[in-house]
Design an enzyme around this catalytic site. Structure first.
Site, mmCIF file in Angstrom:
data_model
loop_
_atom_site.group_PDB
_atom_site.id
_atom_site.type_symbol
_atom_site.label_atom_id
_atom_site.label_comp_id
_atom_site.label_asym_id
_atom_site.label_seq_id
_atom_site.Cartn_x
_atom_site.Cartn_y
_atom_site.Cartn_z
ATOM 1 N N LYS A 28 -51.423 43.019 42.666
ATOM 2 C CA LYS A 28 -51.453 41.797 42.827
ATOM 3 C C LYS A 28 -52.461 41.074 42.813
ATOM 4 O O LYS A 28 -52.516 39.938 42.185
ATOM 5 C CB LYS A 28 -51.044 42.376 44.713
ATOM 6 C CG LYS A 28 -51.693 40.765 44.664
ATOM 7 C CD LYS A 28 -52.728 40.961 46.654
ATOM 8 C CE LYS A 28 -53.181 41.469 47.288
ATOM 9 N NZ LYS A 28 -54.115 41.847 48.056
ATOM 10 N N LYS A 78 -64.300 38.216 45.104
ATOM 11 C CA LYS A 78 -63.365 39.856 44.646
ATOM 12 C C LYS A 78 -62.326 40.100 43.375
ATOM 13 O O LYS A 78 -62.606 41.155 43.003
ATOM 14 C CB LYS A 78 -62.657 39.451 46.317
ATOM 15 C CG LYS A 78 -61.605 40.652 45.924
ATOM 16 C CD LYS A 78 -61.836 41.665 47.372
ATOM 17 C CE LYS A 78 -60.948 42.569 46.853
ATOM 18 N NZ LYS A 78 -61.596 44.244 47.561
HETATM 19 P P1 NAP Z 1 -51.872 47.216 54.753
HETATM 20 O O1 NAP Z 1 -51.742 48.161 55.223
HETATM 21 O O2 NAP Z 1 -50.311 46.426 54.015
HETATM 22 O O3 NAP Z 1 -51.990 46.017 55.655
HETATM 23 C C1 NAP Z 1 -51.173 43.985 55.916
HETATM 24 C C2 NAP Z 1 -50.859 44.393 57.096
HETATM 25 O O4 NAP Z 1 -51.023 43.101 57.576
HETATM 26 C C3 NAP Z 1 -49.658 44.621 57.148
HETATM 27 O O5 NAP Z 1 -50.234 45.695 58.421
HETATM 28 C C4 NAP Z 1 -48.846 43.830 57.708
HETATM 29 O O6 NAP Z 1 -47.316 44.329 58.791
HETATM 30 C C5 NAP Z 1 -49.512 42.370 58.237
HETATM 31 N N1 NAP Z 1 -48.837 41.274 57.624
HETATM 32 C C6 NAP Z 1 -48.458 41.087 56.254
HETATM 33 N N2 NAP Z 1 -47.838 39.640 57.249
HETATM 34 C C7 NAP Z 1 -47.974 39.864 58.255
HETATM 35 C C8 NAP Z 1 -47.451 38.304 58.730
HETATM 36 N N3 NAP Z 1 -46.620 37.438 58.151
HETATM 37 N N4 NAP Z 1 -47.585 39.150 60.531
HETATM 38 C C9 NAP Z 1 -48.408 39.708 61.081
HETATM 39 N N5 NAP Z 1 -48.665 40.853 59.917
HETATM 40 C C10 NAP Z 1 -48.590 41.031 58.281
HETATM 41 O O7 NAP Z 1 -52.786 46.782 53.588
HETATM 42 P P2 NAP Z 1 -54.405 47.301 53.842
HETATM 43 O O8 NAP Z 1 -54.189 48.376 53.124
HETATM 44 O O9 NAP Z 1 -54.489 46.955 54.963
HETATM 45 O O10 NAP Z 1 -54.911 45.561 52.807
HETATM 46 C C11 NAP Z 1 -55.181 44.533 53.587
HETATM 47 C C12 NAP Z 1 -55.591 43.236 52.060
HETATM 48 O O11 NAP Z 1 -56.965 43.984 52.024
HETATM 49 C C13 NAP Z 1 -54.595 43.464 51.251
HETATM 50 O O12 NAP Z 1 -54.966 41.854 50.775
HETATM 51 C C14 NAP Z 1 -55.195 44.297 50.225
HETATM 52 O O13 NAP Z 1 -55.478 44.017 48.708
HETATM 53 C C15 NAP Z 1 -57.015 43.900 50.415
HETATM 54 N N6 NAP Z 1 -57.891 44.907 50.620
HETATM 55 C C16 NAP Z 1 -57.618 46.260 50.469
HETATM 56 C C17 NAP Z 1 -58.887 47.539 50.414
HETATM 57 C C18 NAP Z 1 -58.201 48.769 50.605
HETATM 58 O O14 NAP Z 1 -59.019 49.457 50.223
HETATM 59 N N7 NAP Z 1 -56.941 49.521 50.977
HETATM 60 C C19 NAP Z 1 -59.948 46.530 50.365
HETATM 61 C C20 NAP Z 1 -60.032 45.885 50.212
HETATM 62 C C21 NAP Z 1 -59.198 44.953 50.128
HETATM 63 P P3 NAP Z 1 -46.239 45.159 58.150
HETATM 64 O O15 NAP Z 1 -47.155 46.261 58.350
HETATM 65 O O16 NAP Z 1 -44.700 44.728 58.705
HETATM 66 O O17 NAP Z 1 -46.149 45.135 56.373
#
Ligand code: NAP
Length: 329
Positions: free
Chosen positions: A243, A175
């Protein structure tokens, strides 16, 4: 064996997690969800998911636990804290981390899970918010295909392609390779738009021409229309790309490899984050090439540019706790 999997927990229902969890729900699994900000589980609860009050509560009865968190520190806390998944999930449960996270942490979690009679593997994804909504993500799995057979039907609910990298942590390394390539095409797209505009050409027309030729990329196709419309809302958060590039540079460093383009991309994304763009989408990289009134109107604050550079992934106390007293948990 797959038919015996009924109860699924999903922890982290943000931009990616919520639509992925929705596909599991649609496929008929009994779904329990937990997110740090509880409101982000509302739409899933309205559709029939059960809301847990903690990650531990969500995982306790689950046959399979998915995590889709933000940072490696979040992953460490959720898996390795005293009430983390490694300890509280039931024996034989599957723990599948979809977060883009640290390869070494994935190996540590895999080994810890084995010691506690559970199965864990890293399975980061690519395909973006759109792929998550459509259920067409590409999965990048750090496990042998035959070993993942019991959970394959669940993975198939939200993916159209799975690459098997066969070893714990290898999914995360693969990744990061994707992110290295993505960052180069993202910065290329931003610089292409800046050059077209400065030369007095129509950036729309140049973007169309480049997109149809050898200079095109998935990043250009996604980012250029958003940047040209001034839509900086996140599909993929700038702080998450920051990150990912920090993790890629760390991995390269361990392998005594220099990645100069990735270093430059990291510095650009880091700058965007430091001037107030961390919660914008990665297309906001284009704002670094605009004049100050334009970037200020979009919400950037250049007076923050000289603030402290945060170039390390902060260590997690949970991990230290776990590895300094494993069976003491
Ligand atoms: P995001 O919207 O910030 O989602 C992460 C979620 O995890 C948030 O809702 C956060 O809660 C929750 N969280 C974090 N720590 C937690 C804990 N200890 N207990 C419970 N919930 C927790 O980000 P995302 O875009 O979905 O991305 C998630 C991951 O996938 C990242 O590592 C990113 O790099 C990767 N990714 C993203 C994409 C994309 O296009 N978005 C594509 C591929 C991979 P809060 O709302 O309280 O912060």
């Amino acid at each position: 064996m797959a038919h015996s999997i009924r109860k699924v927990a999903f922890i982290g229902t943000g931009i990616m997690g919520a639509p992925i969890a929705g596909h599991l729900l649609d496929a008929g699994y009994a779904l329990t969800v937990y997110n740090r900000t509880p409101e982000k589980t509302d739409s899933l609860v309205e559709r029939g998911a059960h809301r847990a009050a903690s990650a531990a509560e969500a995982a306790r009865d689950a046959d399979v636990v998915f995590t889709m968190l933000g940072y490696p520190t979040d992953v460490e806390d959720v898996y390795l804290a005293t009430d983390g998944l490694i300890r509280v999930a039931k024996r034989g449960a599957w723990l599948i981390d979809l977060t883009t996270s640290s390869p070494q942490l994935a190996r540590d979690i895999h080994d810890a899970a084995e010691a506690w009679d559970k199965h864990a593997f890293d399975c980061p994804v690519t395909g973006g918010q759109q792929g998550a909504k459509l259920g067409t993500l590409t999965l990048i799995a750090g496990i042998l295909e035959k070993d993942a057979e019991p959970v394959r039907p669940l993975l198939d609910t939200f993916s159209s392609k799975i690459f098997w990298f066969e070893q714990a942590g290898a999914g995360q390394i693969a990744k990061l390779c994707n992110q290295v390539s993505l960052a180069a095409s993202l910065t290329g797209a931003a610089e292409m738009l800046a050059l077209a505009e400065q030369a007095g050409l129509s950036p729309q027309l140049v973007a169309q021409m480049v997109g149809e030729g050898m200079g095109g990329s998935a990043q250009l196709s996604r980012v250029a229309p958003l940047a040209l419309e001034g839509d900086w809302r996140p599909g993929f958060l700038a702080e998450h790309l920051r990150k990912d590039l920090a993790l890629a540079l760390e991995a390269a460093d361990d392998l005594q490899l220099t990645l100069p383009v990735t270093e430059t991309s990291f510095n650009l994304v880091d700058m965007l984050c430091r001037v107030g763009g961390s919660r914008k989408g990665t297309q906001a990289l284009a704002l670094l090439y605009t004049d100050e009134p334009t970037s200020t109107a979009a919400g950037l604050d250049w007076s923050l540019a000289d603030g402290d550079q945060q170039d390390e992934i902060p260590p997690s106390p949970a991990r230290q706790r776990y590895f300094t007293g494993t069976k003491d948990l």
